[in-house]
Design an enzyme around this catalytic site. Structure first.
Site, PDB file in Angstrom:
ATOM      1  N   ASP A   1      -8.820  10.055  -7.507  1.00 31.19           N
ATOM      2  CA  ASP A   1      -8.970   8.545  -7.042  1.00 31.19           C
ATOM      3  C   ASP A   1      -9.272   8.592  -5.567  1.00 31.19           C
ATOM      4  O   ASP A   1      -9.147   7.795  -4.894  1.00 31.19           O
ATOM      5  CB  ASP A   1      -7.699   7.786  -7.327  1.00 31.19           C
TER       6      ASP A   1
ATOM      7  N   HIS B   1      -8.125   6.432 -13.065  1.00 33.66           N
ATOM      8  CA  HIS B   1      -7.960   5.293 -13.826  1.00 33.66           C
ATOM      9  C   HIS B   1      -8.982   4.262 -14.110  1.00 33.66           C
ATOM     10  O   HIS B   1     -10.203   4.495 -13.287  1.00 33.66           O
ATOM     11  CB  HIS B   1      -7.077   4.340 -12.633  1.00 33.66           C
TER      12      HIS B   1
ATOM     13  N   GLU C   1      -4.315   0.593 -12.215  1.00 32.17           N
ATOM     14  CA  GLU C   1      -4.213   0.983 -11.014  1.00 32.17           C
ATOM     15  C   GLU C   1      -4.001   0.035  -9.871  1.00 32.17           C
ATOM     16  O   GLU C   1      -3.456  -0.039  -9.126  1.00 32.17           O
ATOM     17  CB  GLU C   1      -5.227   2.319 -10.615  1.00 32.17           C
ATOM     18  N   GLU C   2      -5.216  -0.727 -10.221  1.00 28.94           N
ATOM     19  CA  GLU C   2      -5.573  -1.691  -8.967  1.00 28.94           C
ATOM     20  C   GLU C   2      -4.529  -2.959  -9.120  1.00 28.94           C
ATOM     21  O   GLU C   2      -4.648  -3.672  -8.010  1.00 28.94           O
ATOM     22  CB  GLU C   2      -7.094  -2.135  -9.087  1.00 28.94           C
TER      23      GLU C   2
ATOM     24  N   ASP D   1     -14.843   4.042  -7.940  1.00 25.11           N
ATOM     25  CA  ASP D   1     -13.496   3.725  -7.759  1.00 25.11           C
ATOM     26  C   ASP D   1     -13.122   2.987  -9.266  1.00 25.11           C
ATOM     27  O   ASP D   1     -13.273   1.821  -8.959  1.00 25.11           O
ATOM     28  CB  ASP D   1     -12.968   3.126  -6.627  1.00 25.11           C
TER      29      ASP D   1
END
Lengths: 447, 447
Positions: free
Chosen positions: A339, A268, A314-315, A280
Site C-alpha cells: 500500500d 485495498h 482501508e481509507e 492507492d
C-alpha cells in the site's frame, strides 16, 4: 496508506538451504520482470471501476469486478466477506477568498468532516506555518476564525515525511477547542500540483468543518495574509451512512502439502474519490495479485496456501479489525500488505532470515533488512495485533505523495517497470515463504 | 503562448565596441541574478488578481493593479489603452462516461466553444490516436458521434512539440464536417497531471461543442474504447460578450538622448481561467518589467526609450492588431515579448550582432544566435508585420506544457532562479540595444 514502518534489529539466522526453492524463486522473479498482469489490473480497475470510495456505486460495482478478476486469474475459494462501516460521501464543495482580492481556491473536504451550513461559513483566516504553532495558541484565541495550517511536507524516500506532516490533517478538534469555526490544512503532499489531497480525519472532536487546500492555494492565502486580512467563504456538503456494507474479496493458491498454513497478502480495493485510485491502492492489489498468480501458474503449487485479499475499507478505518475477527481461528504463517504505490521496492523484511532471499533480491536492487518488521499495513494491523508475523516491502515513496489521495492519482503516474520490479520482489519472497516450513513466530529476542 | 519561432540565418556583423555599455550591462546582469522583483510581481499578481480572462471581474481589476505597479516601479507615462474584443466566459461544465463503467472525466471547455444544450449531449465516442487519422475519415462517417482525438504531445526544449500537437485543438470544424456532434481533444500538454489544459479554438466553423480532457482521462477513454462502445455525456455552458473592453497597460523608461526611439518589450496581462496565470504570462510581464526597472534604476537612463507593455488580450486573439494600429506612427527600434514561462533562457537573437552581447550572455549559459529572429510573439505580431524588427529570447520549454493553460499554472511551478536568469538576459540585452544607435532595420540579406 496510513501507517509508517518501524524496525527492531534482530540477529540474522543461518537457515538450512532450499536449493530447489531458490531456483524456482529466481525463475519467478525473472518471469515477473516481463509480466504485464499488474499493469492490466490497474488499467482495467481504473477504467472499468474508477474511483471507489465506500458507499459509492463504483465501490459496490467493484465487488463483482473483483470476484470475476480473481476467478479469471485461476484463484480458488474466491469469495466476498462483508462487514459494516460508516460511509462518508462528498457533496458540493467550494472555497473562495472574498473581498478586494477575491478568487476561487482549490479545496477538497477531508473525509468524515462535518458539513458547513448550506450557505457556507465566511470568516477571517488565521494562518500558521506549522501545526505546532497552532497548538501553542491559548483556548479561545481563534474564536470566529477559519484556521489554515500551512505546514509543508518533506519529500523522503520512506514515509517519514508523510508521518511528520499528516498529524496536521487531524487538527480540526484542536482548532475547534481554540474557538475556530472551520479548519483548513495545506494538502499533506509533496509536489506542485494544484489538486488538493484528501484523507480521513480521525480526531475525537469537537468537530468543525475541515478541508484541504491545494498546495499552491495554501501558499497563496498565506502570501496574502502577510499583508492583509483574508476572508474565506467555505462550503462543504456531505452525507454519512453509518451502516454501509463494506467487503473484502479474496482468493487462494491452495498449498500442496500444508493447505491450512496461510500466507495472507494483498492490498485495498477501496480508494478515495478525486483520482482513480491507481497508485492507492490499485498498484498494491495488482502487485500482490500478479505475484500470487505467477506462483499459482507454476506446475506445482508451493507447500503452503497463499491467500490474496483485496481489503475493502482501508481509507475509512481499515478492514483490519473485521478481518482479524472473522479469521481468528486460522493458522496464519505471515501477513503482508502492499500500500505504498508501485515505485522501486528497495527493501524487504521478514521476521527471520529466509534462506536464498538475498540471492533472489540482489539483482532487483532490493536490500534484505535484518531488522524486525512492524506495522505491516493498515489492513493487517488486526492480524499483527493478534500475533501474526508480518513481512514488509518498502517502496521508494519519493513521488508517491505528489499524487496520493488527489485527482492526480491515475494510471498516468504508475511506472510500469516499477510495477514489474515489485511483482518480482513479492513473487520471489512469497514463494520462498510458501515453500518453506519456517515458523516466523519463533523469532529470537532483539539483542 | 501561441506562436513558434523560426530563424533565417544571416551573417554576423562586426560592430564597433561600446566598452562602457558592456560594463554597465554586465553590472545589470549580475544585479539581476539576486533581484527578487520578478518573483514579487508574479506572487502579487497571482494572489491579488488571480486568474484574469478577458471579461472577468479579475481582468478588470488587473487594470488598476497594473497602473499602480508600474507607477510604483518608477516608470513614467504609465497609462491604459483600450480596445474592443469578444470575451468568452466559461459556465458549468461536466463530462462523464455513462453505462456499466460510468465515471466522471476531467474536462475543460476550449475557449470560444459553442455551448451544448443545457441537458448536454450524450453519444458514443470514436477515438483517434492522431489528428491526421481523424482527417482521413470521409464526410458523414462520424455522424452522431463524439470524437476524441487522443494524440500525445512530445516534450521538447523548444516549442516544436507544442506546435505539432496544437493543431488538434482546432479540430471541431473538421469533426463537424464529418458529422460529429461534439469534439474532445486530449489536452495539448506534456506531463501526467489530471487537470485539463484549455486554449482558444480558432477554426472557421462549422462549430460543435469542443473541450479538452485531462491527459489521463483521454487515455482512460481510449483504453475502454478498445473493448467496448463508450458513451459520454458532455455538458458545456458558456456565454459570449462580443464587445468586451480589453486594454494594454504600459510605462516607460524615457531615453536620455533619443526619447522618440522606442524599444518595446513586455508580456501579456490576461490569462486563462483554470490556474492563476503564473507562468502564462505572469512570468513574462515580471521578467521584462523587472529588467526594465533595473535599467530605470541606473544613475542615468540609456539613450533610447524602453517601453514596457502589459498586453491585455493575448489568449483571445492578441492585442497585436490594436497595438500596431494605435502606434503606427512611432519610431520603434525593436520589439520583444516574453511569453514562454520563466525557465532557463538558453538563446537570444537580435537582427544583427550586438557588440558585447556574447560577453554579457556567456556566463548565463545563453547562446547568442546568429540567425534572423522571426515571430517574436503573438502581441508584437502586428508590429512585426508592419516592419518593426523583433528580438527573441528562447526559454527551455521542457516543463512549460505540463502546466500551460491548466489549473497547475500557479506560483508553485515558477522557478525563482530561472526568473532571475531571465531578468539578467533581458536587462543585459535591452540595455545594450537602448544604449546603442543601431538601426535593426538595416539587416544584410540572408546568404
Amino acid at each position: 496508506m496510513l501507517r509508517s514502518f518501524a524496525f527492531v534489529a534482530v540477529a540474522a539466522l543461518v537457515m538450512p538451504s532450499f536449493a530447489g526453492s531458490v531456483e524456482t524463486a529466481v525463475q519467478l522473479r525473472d518471469k515477473a520482470l516481463t509480466d504485464t498482469t499488474a499493469w492490466a489490473i490497474v488499467e482495467t480497475l481504473t477504467s472499468e471501476v474508477g474511483p471507489r470510495p465506500i458507499g459509492s456505486a463504483a465501490y459496490n460495482r467493484s465487488r463483482d469486478w473483483a470476484v470475476a478478476k480473481l476467478t479469471a486469474f485461476g484463484f480458488t475459494n474466491v469469495h466476498v466477506e462483508t462487514f459494516v462501516k460508516p460511509a462518508w460521501s462528498r457533496g458540493a464543495e467550494s472555497a473562495e477568498i472574498v473581498g478586494a482580492h477575491s478568487q476561487k481556491l482549490a479545496v477538497l473536504g477531508l473525509g468524515y468532516s462535518v458539513p458547513t451550513p448550506k450557505a457556507g461559513i465566511e470568516a477571517p483566516v488565521v494562518v500558521f506555518g506549522s501545526y505546532r504553532e497552532m497548538l501553542a495558541q491559548p483556548p479561545g484565541s481563534l474564536k470566529g476564525k477559519i484556521v489554515l495550517v500551512n505546514q509543508p511536507m518533506t519529500r523522503t524516500q520512506d514515509v517519514s515525511g508523510y508521518a511528520a506532516a499528516v498529524v496536521a490533517r487531524n487538527g480540526d478538534a484542536e482548532a475547534a477547542m481554540r474557538g475556530a469555526v472551520a479548519y483548513l490544512v495545506r494538502s499533506i503532499a509533496t509536489g506542485t500540483g494544484r489538486a488538493p489531497h484528501t484523507g480521513a480525519t480521525w480526531g475525537p472532536g469537537p468537530h468543525i468543518p475541515c478541508a484541504a487546500l491545494g498546495v499552491p492555494d495554501a501558499d497563496l492565502v498565506a502570501s496574502l495574509a502577510r499583508h492583509e486580512t483574508v476572508r474565506i467563504r467555505l462550503k462543504l456538503q456531505s452525507s454519512l451512512d453509518q451502516k454501509a456494507v463494506a467487503f473484502d474479496v479474496s482468493g487462494e493458491i491452495k498449498g500442496r502439502e500444508r493447505p491450512d498454513e496461510v500466507i495472507v497478502i494483498g492490498g485495498h480495493l477501496d480508494s478515495w474519490d478525486p483520482g482513480t485510485g491507481a497508485l492507492d491502492d490499485g498498484a498494491g492489489i495488482a502487485i500482490t495479485t500478479a505475484a500470487a498468480k505467477l506462483i499459482g501458474d507454476l506446475p506445482a503449487h508451493p507447500r503452503r496456501t497463499i491467500r490474496v485479499v483485496w481489503w475493502g475499507s482501508e481509507e475509512n478505518g481499515g478492514s483490519s479489525e473485521a478481518y482479524a475477527k472473522a479469521h481468528a481461528g486460522e493458522k496464519f504463517v505471515i501477513a503482508g500488505e502492499a500500500d505504498l504505490g508501485g515505485d522501486h521496492a528497495y527493501m524487504v523484511a521478514v521476521p527471520q532470515g529466509l534462506p536464498g532471499l538475498d540471492e533472489v533480491m540482489a539483482p532487483l536492487k532490493t536490500i534484505v533488512s535484518r531488522a524486525m518488521p512492524r506495522n505491516g499495513g493498515a489492513d493487517i494491523h488486526g492480524l499483527e495485533e493478534a500475533g501474526v508475523p508480518v513481512l514488509v516491502v518498502l517502496n521508494d515513496a519519493s513521488r508517491y505523495f505528489d499524487y496520493h489521495h488527489s485527482a492526480d492519482d491515475t494510471l498516468a503516474v504508475v511506472d510500469s517497470d516499477g510495477l514489474k520490479q515489485n511483482v518480482a520482489v513479492w513473487a520471489g519472497l512469497v514463494y520462498l515463504i510458501a515453500e518453506s516450513d519456517i515458523d516466523f513466530r519463533k523469532v529470537p529476542a532483539a539483542k
